[in-house]
Every structure is written in C-alpha cells, then in structure tokens.
Design a protein around this motif. Structure first.
Motif, PDB file in Angstrom:
ATOM      1  N   HIS A 142      18.283  59.358  27.113  1.00 23.57           N
ATOM      2  CA  HIS A 142      19.594  59.730  27.189  1.00 23.57           C
ATOM      3  C   HIS A 142      20.238  60.040  28.275  1.00 23.57           C
ATOM      4  O   HIS A 142      21.505  60.085  28.600  1.00 23.57           O
ATOM      5  CB  HIS A 142      19.710  60.568  25.966  1.00 23.57           C
ATOM      6  CG  HIS A 142      21.332  60.876  25.521  1.00 23.57           C
ATOM      7  ND1 HIS A 142      21.895  59.824  25.120  1.00 23.57           N
ATOM      8  CD2 HIS A 142      21.886  61.833  25.276  1.00 23.57           C
ATOM      9  CE1 HIS A 142      23.244  60.413  25.010  1.00 23.57           C
ATOM     10  NE2 HIS A 142      23.030  61.593  24.751  1.00 23.57           N
ATOM     11  N   ALA A 143      19.180  60.441  29.185  1.00 23.33           N
ATOM     12  CA  ALA A 143      19.685  60.983  30.622  1.00 23.33           C
ATOM     13  C   ALA A 143      20.714  59.940  31.192  1.00 23.33           C
ATOM     14  O   ALA A 143      21.370  60.238  31.957  1.00 23.33           O
ATOM     15  CB  ALA A 143      18.682  61.459  31.184  1.00 23.33           C
ATOM     16  N   HIS A 144      20.397  58.779  31.014  1.00 22.85           N
ATOM     17  CA  HIS A 144      21.001  57.766  31.955  1.00 22.85           C
ATOM     18  C   HIS A 144      22.662  57.856  31.547  1.00 22.85           C
ATOM     19  O   HIS A 144      23.457  57.775  32.428  1.00 22.85           O
ATOM     20  CB  HIS A 144      20.701  56.250  31.358  1.00 22.85           C
ATOM     21  CG  HIS A 144      19.478  55.887  31.901  1.00 22.85           C
ATOM     22  ND1 HIS A 144      18.166  56.455  31.555  1.00 22.85           N
ATOM     23  CD2 HIS A 144      19.096  55.016  32.807  1.00 22.85           C
ATOM     24  CE1 HIS A 144      17.187  55.960  32.212  1.00 22.85           C
ATOM     25  NE2 HIS A 144      17.647  55.027  32.928  1.00 22.85           N
ATOM     26  N   HIS A 145      22.853  58.201  30.149  1.00 24.12           N
ATOM     27  CA  HIS A 145      24.139  58.452  29.690  1.00 24.12           C
ATOM     28  C   HIS A 145      24.690  59.632  30.357  1.00 24.12           C
ATOM     29  O   HIS A 145      25.943  59.719  30.732  1.00 24.12           O
ATOM     30  CB  HIS A 145      24.120  58.507  28.110  1.00 24.12           C
ATOM     31  CG  HIS A 145      25.849  58.555  27.815  1.00 24.12           C
ATOM     32  ND1 HIS A 145      26.752  57.642  27.795  1.00 24.12           N
ATOM     33  CD2 HIS A 145      26.358  59.572  26.909  1.00 24.12           C
ATOM     34  CE1 HIS A 145      27.763  58.033  27.287  1.00 24.12           C
ATOM     35  NE2 HIS A 145      27.489  59.235  26.724  1.00 24.12           N
ATOM     36  N   HIS A 146      24.117  60.668  30.603  1.00 27.06           N
ATOM     37  CA  HIS A 146      24.648  62.028  30.732  1.00 27.06           C
ATOM     38  C   HIS A 146      24.765  61.924  32.341  1.00 27.06           C
ATOM     39  O   HIS A 146      24.844  63.202  32.824  1.00 27.06           O
ATOM     40  CB  HIS A 146      23.620  63.092  30.220  1.00 27.06           C
ATOM     41  CG  HIS A 146      24.126  63.339  28.910  1.00 27.06           C
ATOM     42  ND1 HIS A 146      24.967  64.408  28.667  1.00 27.06           N
ATOM     43  CD2 HIS A 146      23.695  62.933  27.608  1.00 27.06           C
ATOM     44  CE1 HIS A 146      25.101  64.833  27.351  1.00 27.06           C
ATOM     45  NE2 HIS A 146      24.520  63.852  26.795  1.00 27.06           N
ATOM     46  N   ARG A 147      24.382  61.088  32.878  1.00 30.41           N
ATOM     47  CA  ARG A 147      24.533  61.011  34.607  1.00 30.41           C
ATOM     48  C   ARG A 147      26.089  61.175  34.731  1.00 30.41           C
ATOM     49  O   ARG A 147      26.584  61.489  35.683  1.00 30.41           O
ATOM     50  CB  ARG A 147      24.020  59.942  35.055  1.00 30.41           C
ATOM     51  CG  ARG A 147      22.794  59.786  35.295  1.00 30.41           C
ATOM     52  CD  ARG A 147      22.057  58.504  36.099  1.00 30.41           C
ATOM     53  NE  ARG A 147      22.355  58.622  37.482  1.00 30.41           N
ATOM     54  CZ  ARG A 147      22.501  57.706  38.330  1.00 30.41           C
ATOM     55  NH1 ARG A 147      22.325  56.363  37.891  1.00 30.41           N
ATOM     56  NH2 ARG A 147      22.917  57.981  39.811  1.00 30.41           N
ATOM     57  N   SER A 148      27.126  60.885  33.872  1.00 27.55           N
ATOM     58  CA  SER A 148      28.250  61.008  33.886  1.00 27.55           C
ATOM     59  C   SER A 148      28.608  62.409  33.467  1.00 27.55           C
ATOM     60  O   SER A 148      29.038  62.465  32.193  1.00 27.55           O
ATOM     61  CB  SER A 148      29.022  59.727  33.074  1.00 27.55           C
ATOM     62  OG  SER A 148      28.647  58.368  33.395  1.00 27.55           O
ATOM     63  N   LEU A 149      28.529  63.226  34.478  1.00 29.89           N
ATOM     64  CA  LEU A 149      29.087  64.493  34.007  1.00 29.89           C
ATOM     65  C   LEU A 149      30.637  64.644  33.906  1.00 29.89           C
ATOM     66  O   LEU A 149      31.055  65.456  32.879  1.00 29.89           O
ATOM     67  CB  LEU A 149      28.588  65.656  35.202  1.00 29.89           C
ATOM     68  CG  LEU A 149      27.175  65.698  35.506  1.00 29.89           C
ATOM     69  CD1 LEU A 149      26.998  66.516  36.563  1.00 29.89           C
ATOM     70  CD2 LEU A 149      26.566  66.080  34.201  1.00 29.89           C
ATOM     71  N   VAL A 150      31.273  63.869  34.787  1.00 33.18           N
ATOM     72  CA  VAL A 150      32.788  63.740  34.471  1.00 33.18           C
ATOM     73  C   VAL A 150      32.786  62.175  33.981  1.00 33.18           C
ATOM     74  O   VAL A 150      32.484  61.283  34.585  1.00 33.18           O
ATOM     75  CB  VAL A 150      33.567  63.632  35.746  1.00 33.18           C
ATOM     76  CG1 VAL A 150      35.146  63.710  35.528  1.00 33.18           C
ATOM     77  CG2 VAL A 150      33.386  65.329  36.519  1.00 33.18           C
TER      78      VAL A 150
END
Length: 233
Positions: A142-150
C-alpha cells in the motif's frame, strides 16, 4: 425513455455475456480507461481551474507535488486499469459457467435499489481491504499509493498490482448472490471511482461543512495520506 434505456443495458449485458474472452477483456479495458480519463481529467479541470476561478472552495494542501508524481501516478494507474480490464474475464466467466446471471427485464426501481445496495457493499469492501492493506504484512504494498503525500485526482488508481487485485474483486461476491441488472453492475466501478476521486482531489469543496459531511471526504482522506493511520473509509 427509461424502458428504452433499460432494454439497451439488457442488450449490452447479453452482448458481453456472449462475447469471447478476448473481447470481454478488451471491453473491460476500454471501460475502465474511459471512466478513469473522464473522472480524473474532469476533476483536475474542475478543482485546478474552474472552481478556483469561481472562488468556490479551496485547495487543501498547497505544497508542490514531488518531482515526477503525476507521471508515476499515471503509470501505476495504467497498470491498475490493465489489471481491472484483464480481471473482467472473471465476471464474464461467472456468466458463461452459469454461476451468475443477469436480470432479464429490470425496471427502473429495481436498478436504483440494486445500485444503492452495491454502493453500500462497495463502502464495506473498500474499508475492509483498505484496513487490511494497513496491516504489517501488506502495508509495504500500500506504500506505493501513499507516495502521493499531496494527492491529485490521478492518485485514485495509483496502486501496487496486489492492491488493484484486492479492490478490483468488489463485483464478484454480489454477482454470486443475486441476479443484478447489467446497468447496476456497470454503475459500481463508476460510483467507486467518483467517490475515491472526490477523496483524492486535494480540494475542499465546502469549507463551511462539518468534518463528517460527505463533501468533506477530501479533507478526511487528505489527513489519511498525511498521517497514514485513521480515516480508512
């Protein structure tokens, strides 16, 4: 008329069920690519140009995007769309094997009720899988998705392939339990995308609305991307 539209979707469903496997996957790929481009592109134009020009709402996080973020989101989204398109073979297979059936003469009320049921199921399915993706064994995916902090509207399908598979199977269980209309089945990924697109828009559509208001979903999901835990729905 409502009857004519209903018959159109019945014919569309029959055509899908009677197609071959390659055609079914091609239809799925075209469908998911189309709704992604329309929804995400429309949201980008709305929240980055039209609404600011009209002074309606405001950007939640004005920080610049990380370098290459949009490119990365589009590449991961393209991979997710490919997985969703290939995955269309499963509902097609359910229909061909007789494990599932399509409603043959659904009326407008039935279609509306089925859409409501699928909307509720989508919320339950998304929460359960999203919560699972935040557990220790799966959070690295899921970290791939959370690379988008903004976040941006294009973050909506920006998934690791495993996450795309987990979220993309939302239609399968309902099809085994009830003979849905093809119109209601098609509405599920559209409603799911629109809701998630709202959450990833990084735009506060109603700053005066309370934190629990449905138009505050983008506010809540922004907090989720910033703090990682909480606001899983």
């Amino acid at each position: 008329s409502a009857m004519g539209i209903g018959q159109f979707f019945v014919a569309l469903g029959n055509g899908f069920a009677s197609s071959n496997a390659w055609s079914a996957m091609a239809y799925g790929l075209a469908f998911f690519a189309s709704i992604y481009l329309v929804s995400c592109g429309g949201n980008w134009l709305l929240t980055r140009h039209l609404l600011p020009a009209l002074r309606i709402g405001r950007r939640i996080d004005p920080k610049p995007l990380r370098e290459g973020q949009i490119r990365d989101e589009l590449l991961l989204s393209a991979l997710s769309i490919l997985i969703f398109g290939i995955g269309t073979i499963l509902p097609w297979l359910f229909l061909r094997l007789g494990w599932a059936h399509l409603a043959t003469d659904p009326g407008p009320l039935r279609i509306a009720l089925e859409m409501l049921v699928l909307l509720v199921w989508n919320d339950i399915h998304f929460y359960a899988n999203h919560r699972l993706l935040h557990t220790r064994p799966l959070r690295r995916f899921h970290a791939h998705h959370h690379r988008s902090l903004v976040t941006t509207p294009f973050s909506t399908y920006s998934f690791h392939p495993l996450e795309a598979i987990l979220l993309g199977n939302v239609i399968l269980l309902p099809m085994l339990l009830h003979d849905f209309s093809f119109a209601a089945l098609l509405s599920l990924p559209v409603m799911s995308l629109l809701l998630n697109n709202l959450g990833h828009s990084n735009y506060d559509f109603a700053p005066a609305a309370g934190h629990d208001h449905w138009l505050s979903a983008s506010r809540r999901h922004h907090l989720h991307h910033v703090r990682y835990h909480g606001n899983y729905g």
